[in-house]
Design a protein around this motif. Structure first.
Motif, PDB file in Angstrom:
ATOM      1  N   MET A   1      53.288  45.851  46.793  1.00  0.00           N
ATOM      2  CA  MET A   1      52.817  46.603  45.621  1.00  0.00           C
ATOM      3  C   MET A   1      52.275  45.642  44.569  1.00  0.00           C
ATOM      4  SD  MET A   1      55.912  49.415  45.400  1.00  0.00           S
ATOM      5  CE  MET A   1      55.742  49.552  43.627  1.00  0.00           C
ATOM      6  N   LEU A   2      52.990  44.550  44.324  1.00  0.00           N
ATOM      7  CA  LEU A   2      52.527  43.557  43.352  1.00  0.00           C
ATOM      8  C   LEU A   2      51.222  42.907  43.818  1.00  0.00           C
ATOM      9  CD1 LEU A   2      55.914  41.960  42.305  1.00  0.00           C
ATOM     10  CD2 LEU A   2      54.375  43.289  40.841  1.00  0.00           C
ATOM     11  N   ASP A   3      51.114  42.628  45.119  1.00  0.00           N
ATOM     12  CA  ASP A   3      49.868  42.068  45.656  1.00  0.00           C
ATOM     13  C   ASP A   3      48.700  43.023  45.405  1.00  0.00           C
ATOM     14  OD1 ASP A   3      51.269  39.860  46.648  1.00  0.00           O
ATOM     15  OD2 ASP A   3      51.283  40.602  48.728  1.00  0.00           O
ATOM     16  N   THR A   4      48.929  44.298  45.661  1.00  0.00           N
ATOM     17  CA  THR A   4      47.878  45.306  45.456  1.00  0.00           C
ATOM     18  C   THR A   4      47.512  45.397  43.989  1.00  0.00           C
ATOM     19  OG1 THR A   4      48.600  46.552  47.390  1.00  0.00           O
ATOM     20  CG2 THR A   4      47.325  47.760  45.732  1.00  0.00           C
ATOM     21  N   TRP A   5      48.512  45.464  43.114  1.00  0.00           N
ATOM     22  CA  TRP A   5      48.255  45.522  41.667  1.00  0.00           C
ATOM     23  C   TRP A   5      47.452  44.303  41.213  1.00  0.00           C
ATOM     24  CZ3 TRP A   5      50.550  41.951  38.217  1.00  0.00           C
ATOM     25  CH2 TRP A   5      50.203  42.159  36.878  1.00  0.00           C
ATOM     26  N   GLU A   6      47.848  43.121  41.670  1.00  0.00           N
ATOM     27  CA  GLU A   6      47.154  41.908  41.253  1.00  0.00           C
ATOM     28  C   GLU A   6      45.705  41.913  41.742  1.00  0.00           C
ATOM     29  OE1 GLU A   6      47.616  37.044  41.263  1.00  0.00           O
ATOM     30  OE2 GLU A   6      49.122  38.259  42.277  1.00  0.00           O
ATOM     31  N   ARG A   7      45.497  42.275  42.993  1.00  0.00           N
ATOM     32  CA  ARG A   7      44.133  42.316  43.533  1.00  0.00           C
ATOM     33  C   ARG A   7      43.276  43.318  42.757  1.00  0.00           C
ATOM     34  NH1 ARG A   7      45.071  44.569  47.938  1.00  0.00           N
ATOM     35  NH2 ARG A   7      44.127  46.552  47.422  1.00  0.00           N
ATOM     36  N   GLU A   8      43.803  44.511  42.525  1.00  0.00           N
ATOM     37  CA  GLU A   8      43.049  45.532  41.809  1.00  0.00           C
ATOM     38  C   GLU A   8      42.831  45.161  40.351  1.00  0.00           C
ATOM     39  OE1 GLU A   8      45.224  49.153  42.425  1.00  0.00           O
ATOM     40  OE2 GLU A   8      44.447  49.406  44.471  1.00  0.00           O
ATOM     41  N   SER A   9      43.820  44.501  39.741  1.00  0.00           N
ATOM     42  CA  SER A   9      43.755  44.167  38.314  1.00  0.00           C
ATOM     43  C   SER A   9      42.870  42.977  38.012  1.00  0.00           C
ATOM     44  CB  SER A   9      45.160  43.857  37.782  1.00  0.00           C
ATOM     45  OG  SER A   9      45.982  44.967  37.895  1.00  0.00           O
ATOM     46  N   VAL A  10      42.708  42.103  38.973  1.00  0.00           N
ATOM     47  CA  VAL A  10      41.931  40.889  38.729  1.00  0.00           C
ATOM     48  C   VAL A  10      40.672  40.886  39.590  1.00  0.00           C
ATOM     49  CG1 VAL A  10      41.936  38.367  38.783  1.00  0.00           C
ATOM     50  CG2 VAL A  10      43.984  39.586  38.043  1.00  0.00           C
ATOM     51  N   ASN A  11      40.839  40.744  40.884  1.00  0.00           N
ATOM     52  CA  ASN A  11      39.680  40.586  41.770  1.00  0.00           C
ATOM     53  C   ASN A  11      38.746  41.792  41.737  1.00  0.00           C
ATOM     54  OD1 ASN A  11      41.067  38.270  42.437  1.00  0.00           O
ATOM     55  ND2 ASN A  11      41.671  38.977  44.457  1.00  0.00           N
ATOM     56  N   ASP A  12      39.308  42.995  41.893  1.00  0.00           N
ATOM     57  CA  ASP A  12      38.461  44.191  41.918  1.00  0.00           C
ATOM     58  C   ASP A  12      37.775  44.409  40.574  1.00  0.00           C
ATOM     59  OD1 ASP A  12      39.486  44.407  44.462  1.00  0.00           O
ATOM     60  OD2 ASP A  12      40.508  46.321  44.127  1.00  0.00           O
ATOM     61  N   VAL A  13      38.494  44.167  39.482  1.00  0.00           N
ATOM     62  CA  VAL A  13      37.904  44.318  38.150  1.00  0.00           C
ATOM     63  C   VAL A  13      36.775  43.311  37.967  1.00  0.00           C
ATOM     64  CG1 VAL A  13      38.318  44.028  35.665  1.00  0.00           C
ATOM     65  CG2 VAL A  13      39.899  45.385  37.043  1.00  0.00           C
ATOM     66  N   LEU A  14      37.004  42.059  38.315  1.00  0.00           N
ATOM     67  CA  LEU A  14      35.966  41.031  38.169  1.00  0.00           C
ATOM     68  C   LEU A  14      34.732  41.370  39.003  1.00  0.00           C
ATOM     69  CD1 LEU A  14      38.059  37.731  38.185  1.00  0.00           C
ATOM     70  CD2 LEU A  14      36.882  38.781  36.249  1.00  0.00           C
ATOM     71  N   GLN A  15      34.942  41.831  40.223  1.00  0.00           N
ATOM     72  CA  GLN A  15      33.805  42.194  41.080  1.00  0.00           C
ATOM     73  C   GLN A  15      32.998  43.335  40.470  1.00  0.00           C
ATOM     74  OE1 GLN A  15      35.400  42.986  44.972  1.00  0.00           O
ATOM     75  NE2 GLN A  15      35.916  40.835  45.340  1.00  0.00           N
ATOM     76  N   GLN A  16      33.681  44.344  39.956  1.00  0.00           N
ATOM     77  CA  GLN A  16      32.967  45.479  39.364  1.00  0.00           C
ATOM     78  C   GLN A  16      32.240  45.066  38.092  1.00  0.00           C
ATOM     79  OE1 GLN A  16      35.098  49.142  39.325  1.00  0.00           O
ATOM     80  NE2 GLN A  16      33.517  50.198  38.162  1.00  0.00           N
ATOM     81  N   VAL A  17      32.872  44.219  37.288  1.00  0.00           N
ATOM     82  CA  VAL A  17      32.230  43.736  36.061  1.00  0.00           C
ATOM     83  C   VAL A  17      30.974  42.943  36.409  1.00  0.00           C
ATOM     84  CG1 VAL A  17      32.513  42.101  34.141  1.00  0.00           C
ATOM     85  CG2 VAL A  17      34.279  43.810  34.598  1.00  0.00           C
ATOM     86  N   GLU A  18      31.055  42.095  37.427  1.00  0.00           N
ATOM     87  CA  GLU A  18      29.895  41.302  37.832  1.00  0.00           C
ATOM     88  C   GLU A  18      28.784  42.183  38.394  1.00  0.00           C
ATOM     89  OE1 GLU A  18      29.300  38.125  37.095  1.00  0.00           O
ATOM     90  OE2 GLU A  18      31.207  38.273  36.031  1.00  0.00           O
ATOM     91  N   ARG A  19      29.161  43.192  39.191  1.00  0.00           N
ATOM     92  CA  ARG A  19      28.160  44.106  39.755  1.00  0.00           C
ATOM     93  C   ARG A  19      27.450  44.895  38.668  1.00  0.00           C
ATOM     94  NH1 ARG A  19      32.002  45.436  43.661  1.00  0.00           N
ATOM     95  NH2 ARG A  19      32.491  47.343  42.555  1.00  0.00           N
ATOM     96  N   THR A  20      28.206  45.318  37.664  1.00  0.00           N
ATOM     97  CA  THR A  20      27.646  46.149  36.606  1.00  0.00           C
ATOM     98  C   THR A  20      26.728  45.350  35.704  1.00  0.00           C
ATOM     99  OG1 THR A  20      29.602  47.554  36.679  1.00  0.00           O
ATOM    100  CG2 THR A  20      28.243  47.697  34.704  1.00  0.00           C
ATOM    101  N   GLY A  21      27.085  44.103  35.463  1.00  0.00           N
ATOM    102  CA  GLY A  21      26.241  43.244  34.625  1.00  0.00           C
ATOM    103  C   GLY A  21      26.354  43.603  33.154  1.00  0.00           C
ATOM    104  N   GLY A  22      25.274  43.377  32.421  1.00  0.00           N
ATOM    105  CA  GLY A  22      25.281  43.609  30.986  1.00  0.00           C
ATOM    106  C   GLY A  22      25.607  42.329  30.243  1.00  0.00           C
ATOM    107  N   ASP A  23      25.601  42.427  28.931  1.00  0.00           N
ATOM    108  CA  ASP A  23      25.936  41.231  28.156  1.00  0.00           C
ATOM    109  C   ASP A  23      27.445  41.037  28.127  1.00  0.00           C
ATOM    110  OD1 ASP A  23      27.035  42.860  26.164  1.00  0.00           O
ATOM    111  OD2 ASP A  23      25.452  42.489  24.710  1.00  0.00           O
ATOM    112  N   ALA A  24      27.855  39.921  27.559  1.00  0.00           N
ATOM    113  CA  ALA A  24      29.277  39.568  27.560  1.00  0.00           C
ATOM    114  C   ALA A  24      30.128  40.640  26.891  1.00  0.00           C
ATOM    115  CB  ALA A  24      29.475  38.219  26.877  1.00  0.00           C
ATOM    116  N   ARG A  25      29.641  41.207  25.811  1.00  0.00           N
ATOM    117  CA  ARG A  25      30.420  42.229  25.101  1.00  0.00           C
ATOM    118  C   ARG A  25      30.608  43.473  25.966  1.00  0.00           C
ATOM    119  NH1 ARG A  25      27.183  39.599  21.327  1.00  0.00           N
ATOM    120  NH2 ARG A  25      28.316  38.823  19.506  1.00  0.00           N
ATOM    121  N   ASP A  26      29.553  43.890  26.633  1.00  0.00           N
ATOM    122  CA  ASP A  26      29.653  45.048  27.527  1.00  0.00           C
ATOM    123  C   ASP A  26      30.620  44.758  28.676  1.00  0.00           C
ATOM    124  OD1 ASP A  26      27.767  46.437  26.033  1.00  0.00           O
ATOM    125  OD2 ASP A  26      26.086  45.870  27.345  1.00  0.00           O
ATOM    126  N   ARG A  27      30.565  43.556  29.203  1.00  0.00           N
ATOM    127  CA  ARG A  27      31.401  43.196  30.339  1.00  0.00           C
ATOM    128  C   ARG A  27      32.877  43.121  29.951  1.00  0.00           C
ATOM    129  NH1 ARG A  27      28.195  38.199  32.471  1.00  0.00           N
ATOM    130  NH2 ARG A  27      30.104  37.872  33.601  1.00  0.00           N
TER     131      ARG A  27
END
Length: 189
Positions: free
Chosen positions: A57-83
């Motif tokens: 459960m902790l592994d899943t939370w960590e992956r979703e909270s960090v890796n998945d969030v970072l990937q989605q932020v990078e895919r979405t793009g935008g300026d730093a404030r939007d990200r």
């Protein structure tokens, strides 16, 4: 043909739901099996014991909270404030928020969970530093703004204060604008 087994991910999802609803003590094999409408025997085909489930459960939370969030932020793009706004929304809204708060509570009593939380928080703070550093050059101010952004995202859930003549949402939005150096009246960019 044998009966279909409940997938491993369903046990983990249900465990995270139980954690969010009632804390770590609410994650019990029998209760999870009942919520899933299955017997607890299938659990042991995937997990040696409850501790193994908690770790997954902790592994899943960590992956979703960090890796998945970072990937989605990078895919979405935008300026730093939007990200940085998007990262906060993805991390601290809805069911994710309840899980986040439950893990923070759990970390107060469990050293291993506290170490995991520290690692995740450090990664999140680094993202904030990087994003804020794109429009703020003073390292001390970058650190302070990153801390304030993080505290705003988590802390406002614990406040019961009223804001006379303003909604909590409006006050949080203005606080975020101040942290992100957005002039008054130019929210969102």
């Amino acid at each position: 043909m044998g009966a279909l087994r409940t997938p491993r991910e369903k046990w983990i999802e249900e465990g995270l739901r139980a954690l969010a609803a009632g804390g770590a003590d609410a994650v019990r094999v029998e209760a999870l099996a009942k919520a899933l409408g299955v017997t607890k025997g299938g659990f042991y085909g995937y997990f040696a014991d409850r501790d193994a489930l908690l770790e997954e459960m902790l592994d899943t939370w960590e992956r979703e909270s960090v890796n998945d969030v970072l990937q989605q932020v990078e895919r979405t793009g935008g300026d730093a404030r939007d990200r940085i706004r998007l990262a906060g929304q993805l991390t601290f809204s809805g069911d994710r928020l309840l899980t986040e708060l439950a893990i923070r509570d759990w970390a107060r009593r469990d050293k291993k969970v506290a170490e995991r939380l520290r690692r995740v928080d450090n990664q999140r703070m680094q993202l904030a530093r990087e994003m804020i550093g794109t429009f703020c050059s003073d390292p001390d101010e970058v650190e302070a703004r990153s801390l304030l952004a993080f505290c705003l995202a988590i802390g406002h859930h614990f406040l019961a204060a009223e804001h006379p003549g303003r909604t909590p949402v409006d006050v949080r939005a203005r606080a975020a604008d101040i942290i992100l150096d957005v002039p008054h009246g130019n929210a969102g960019g």
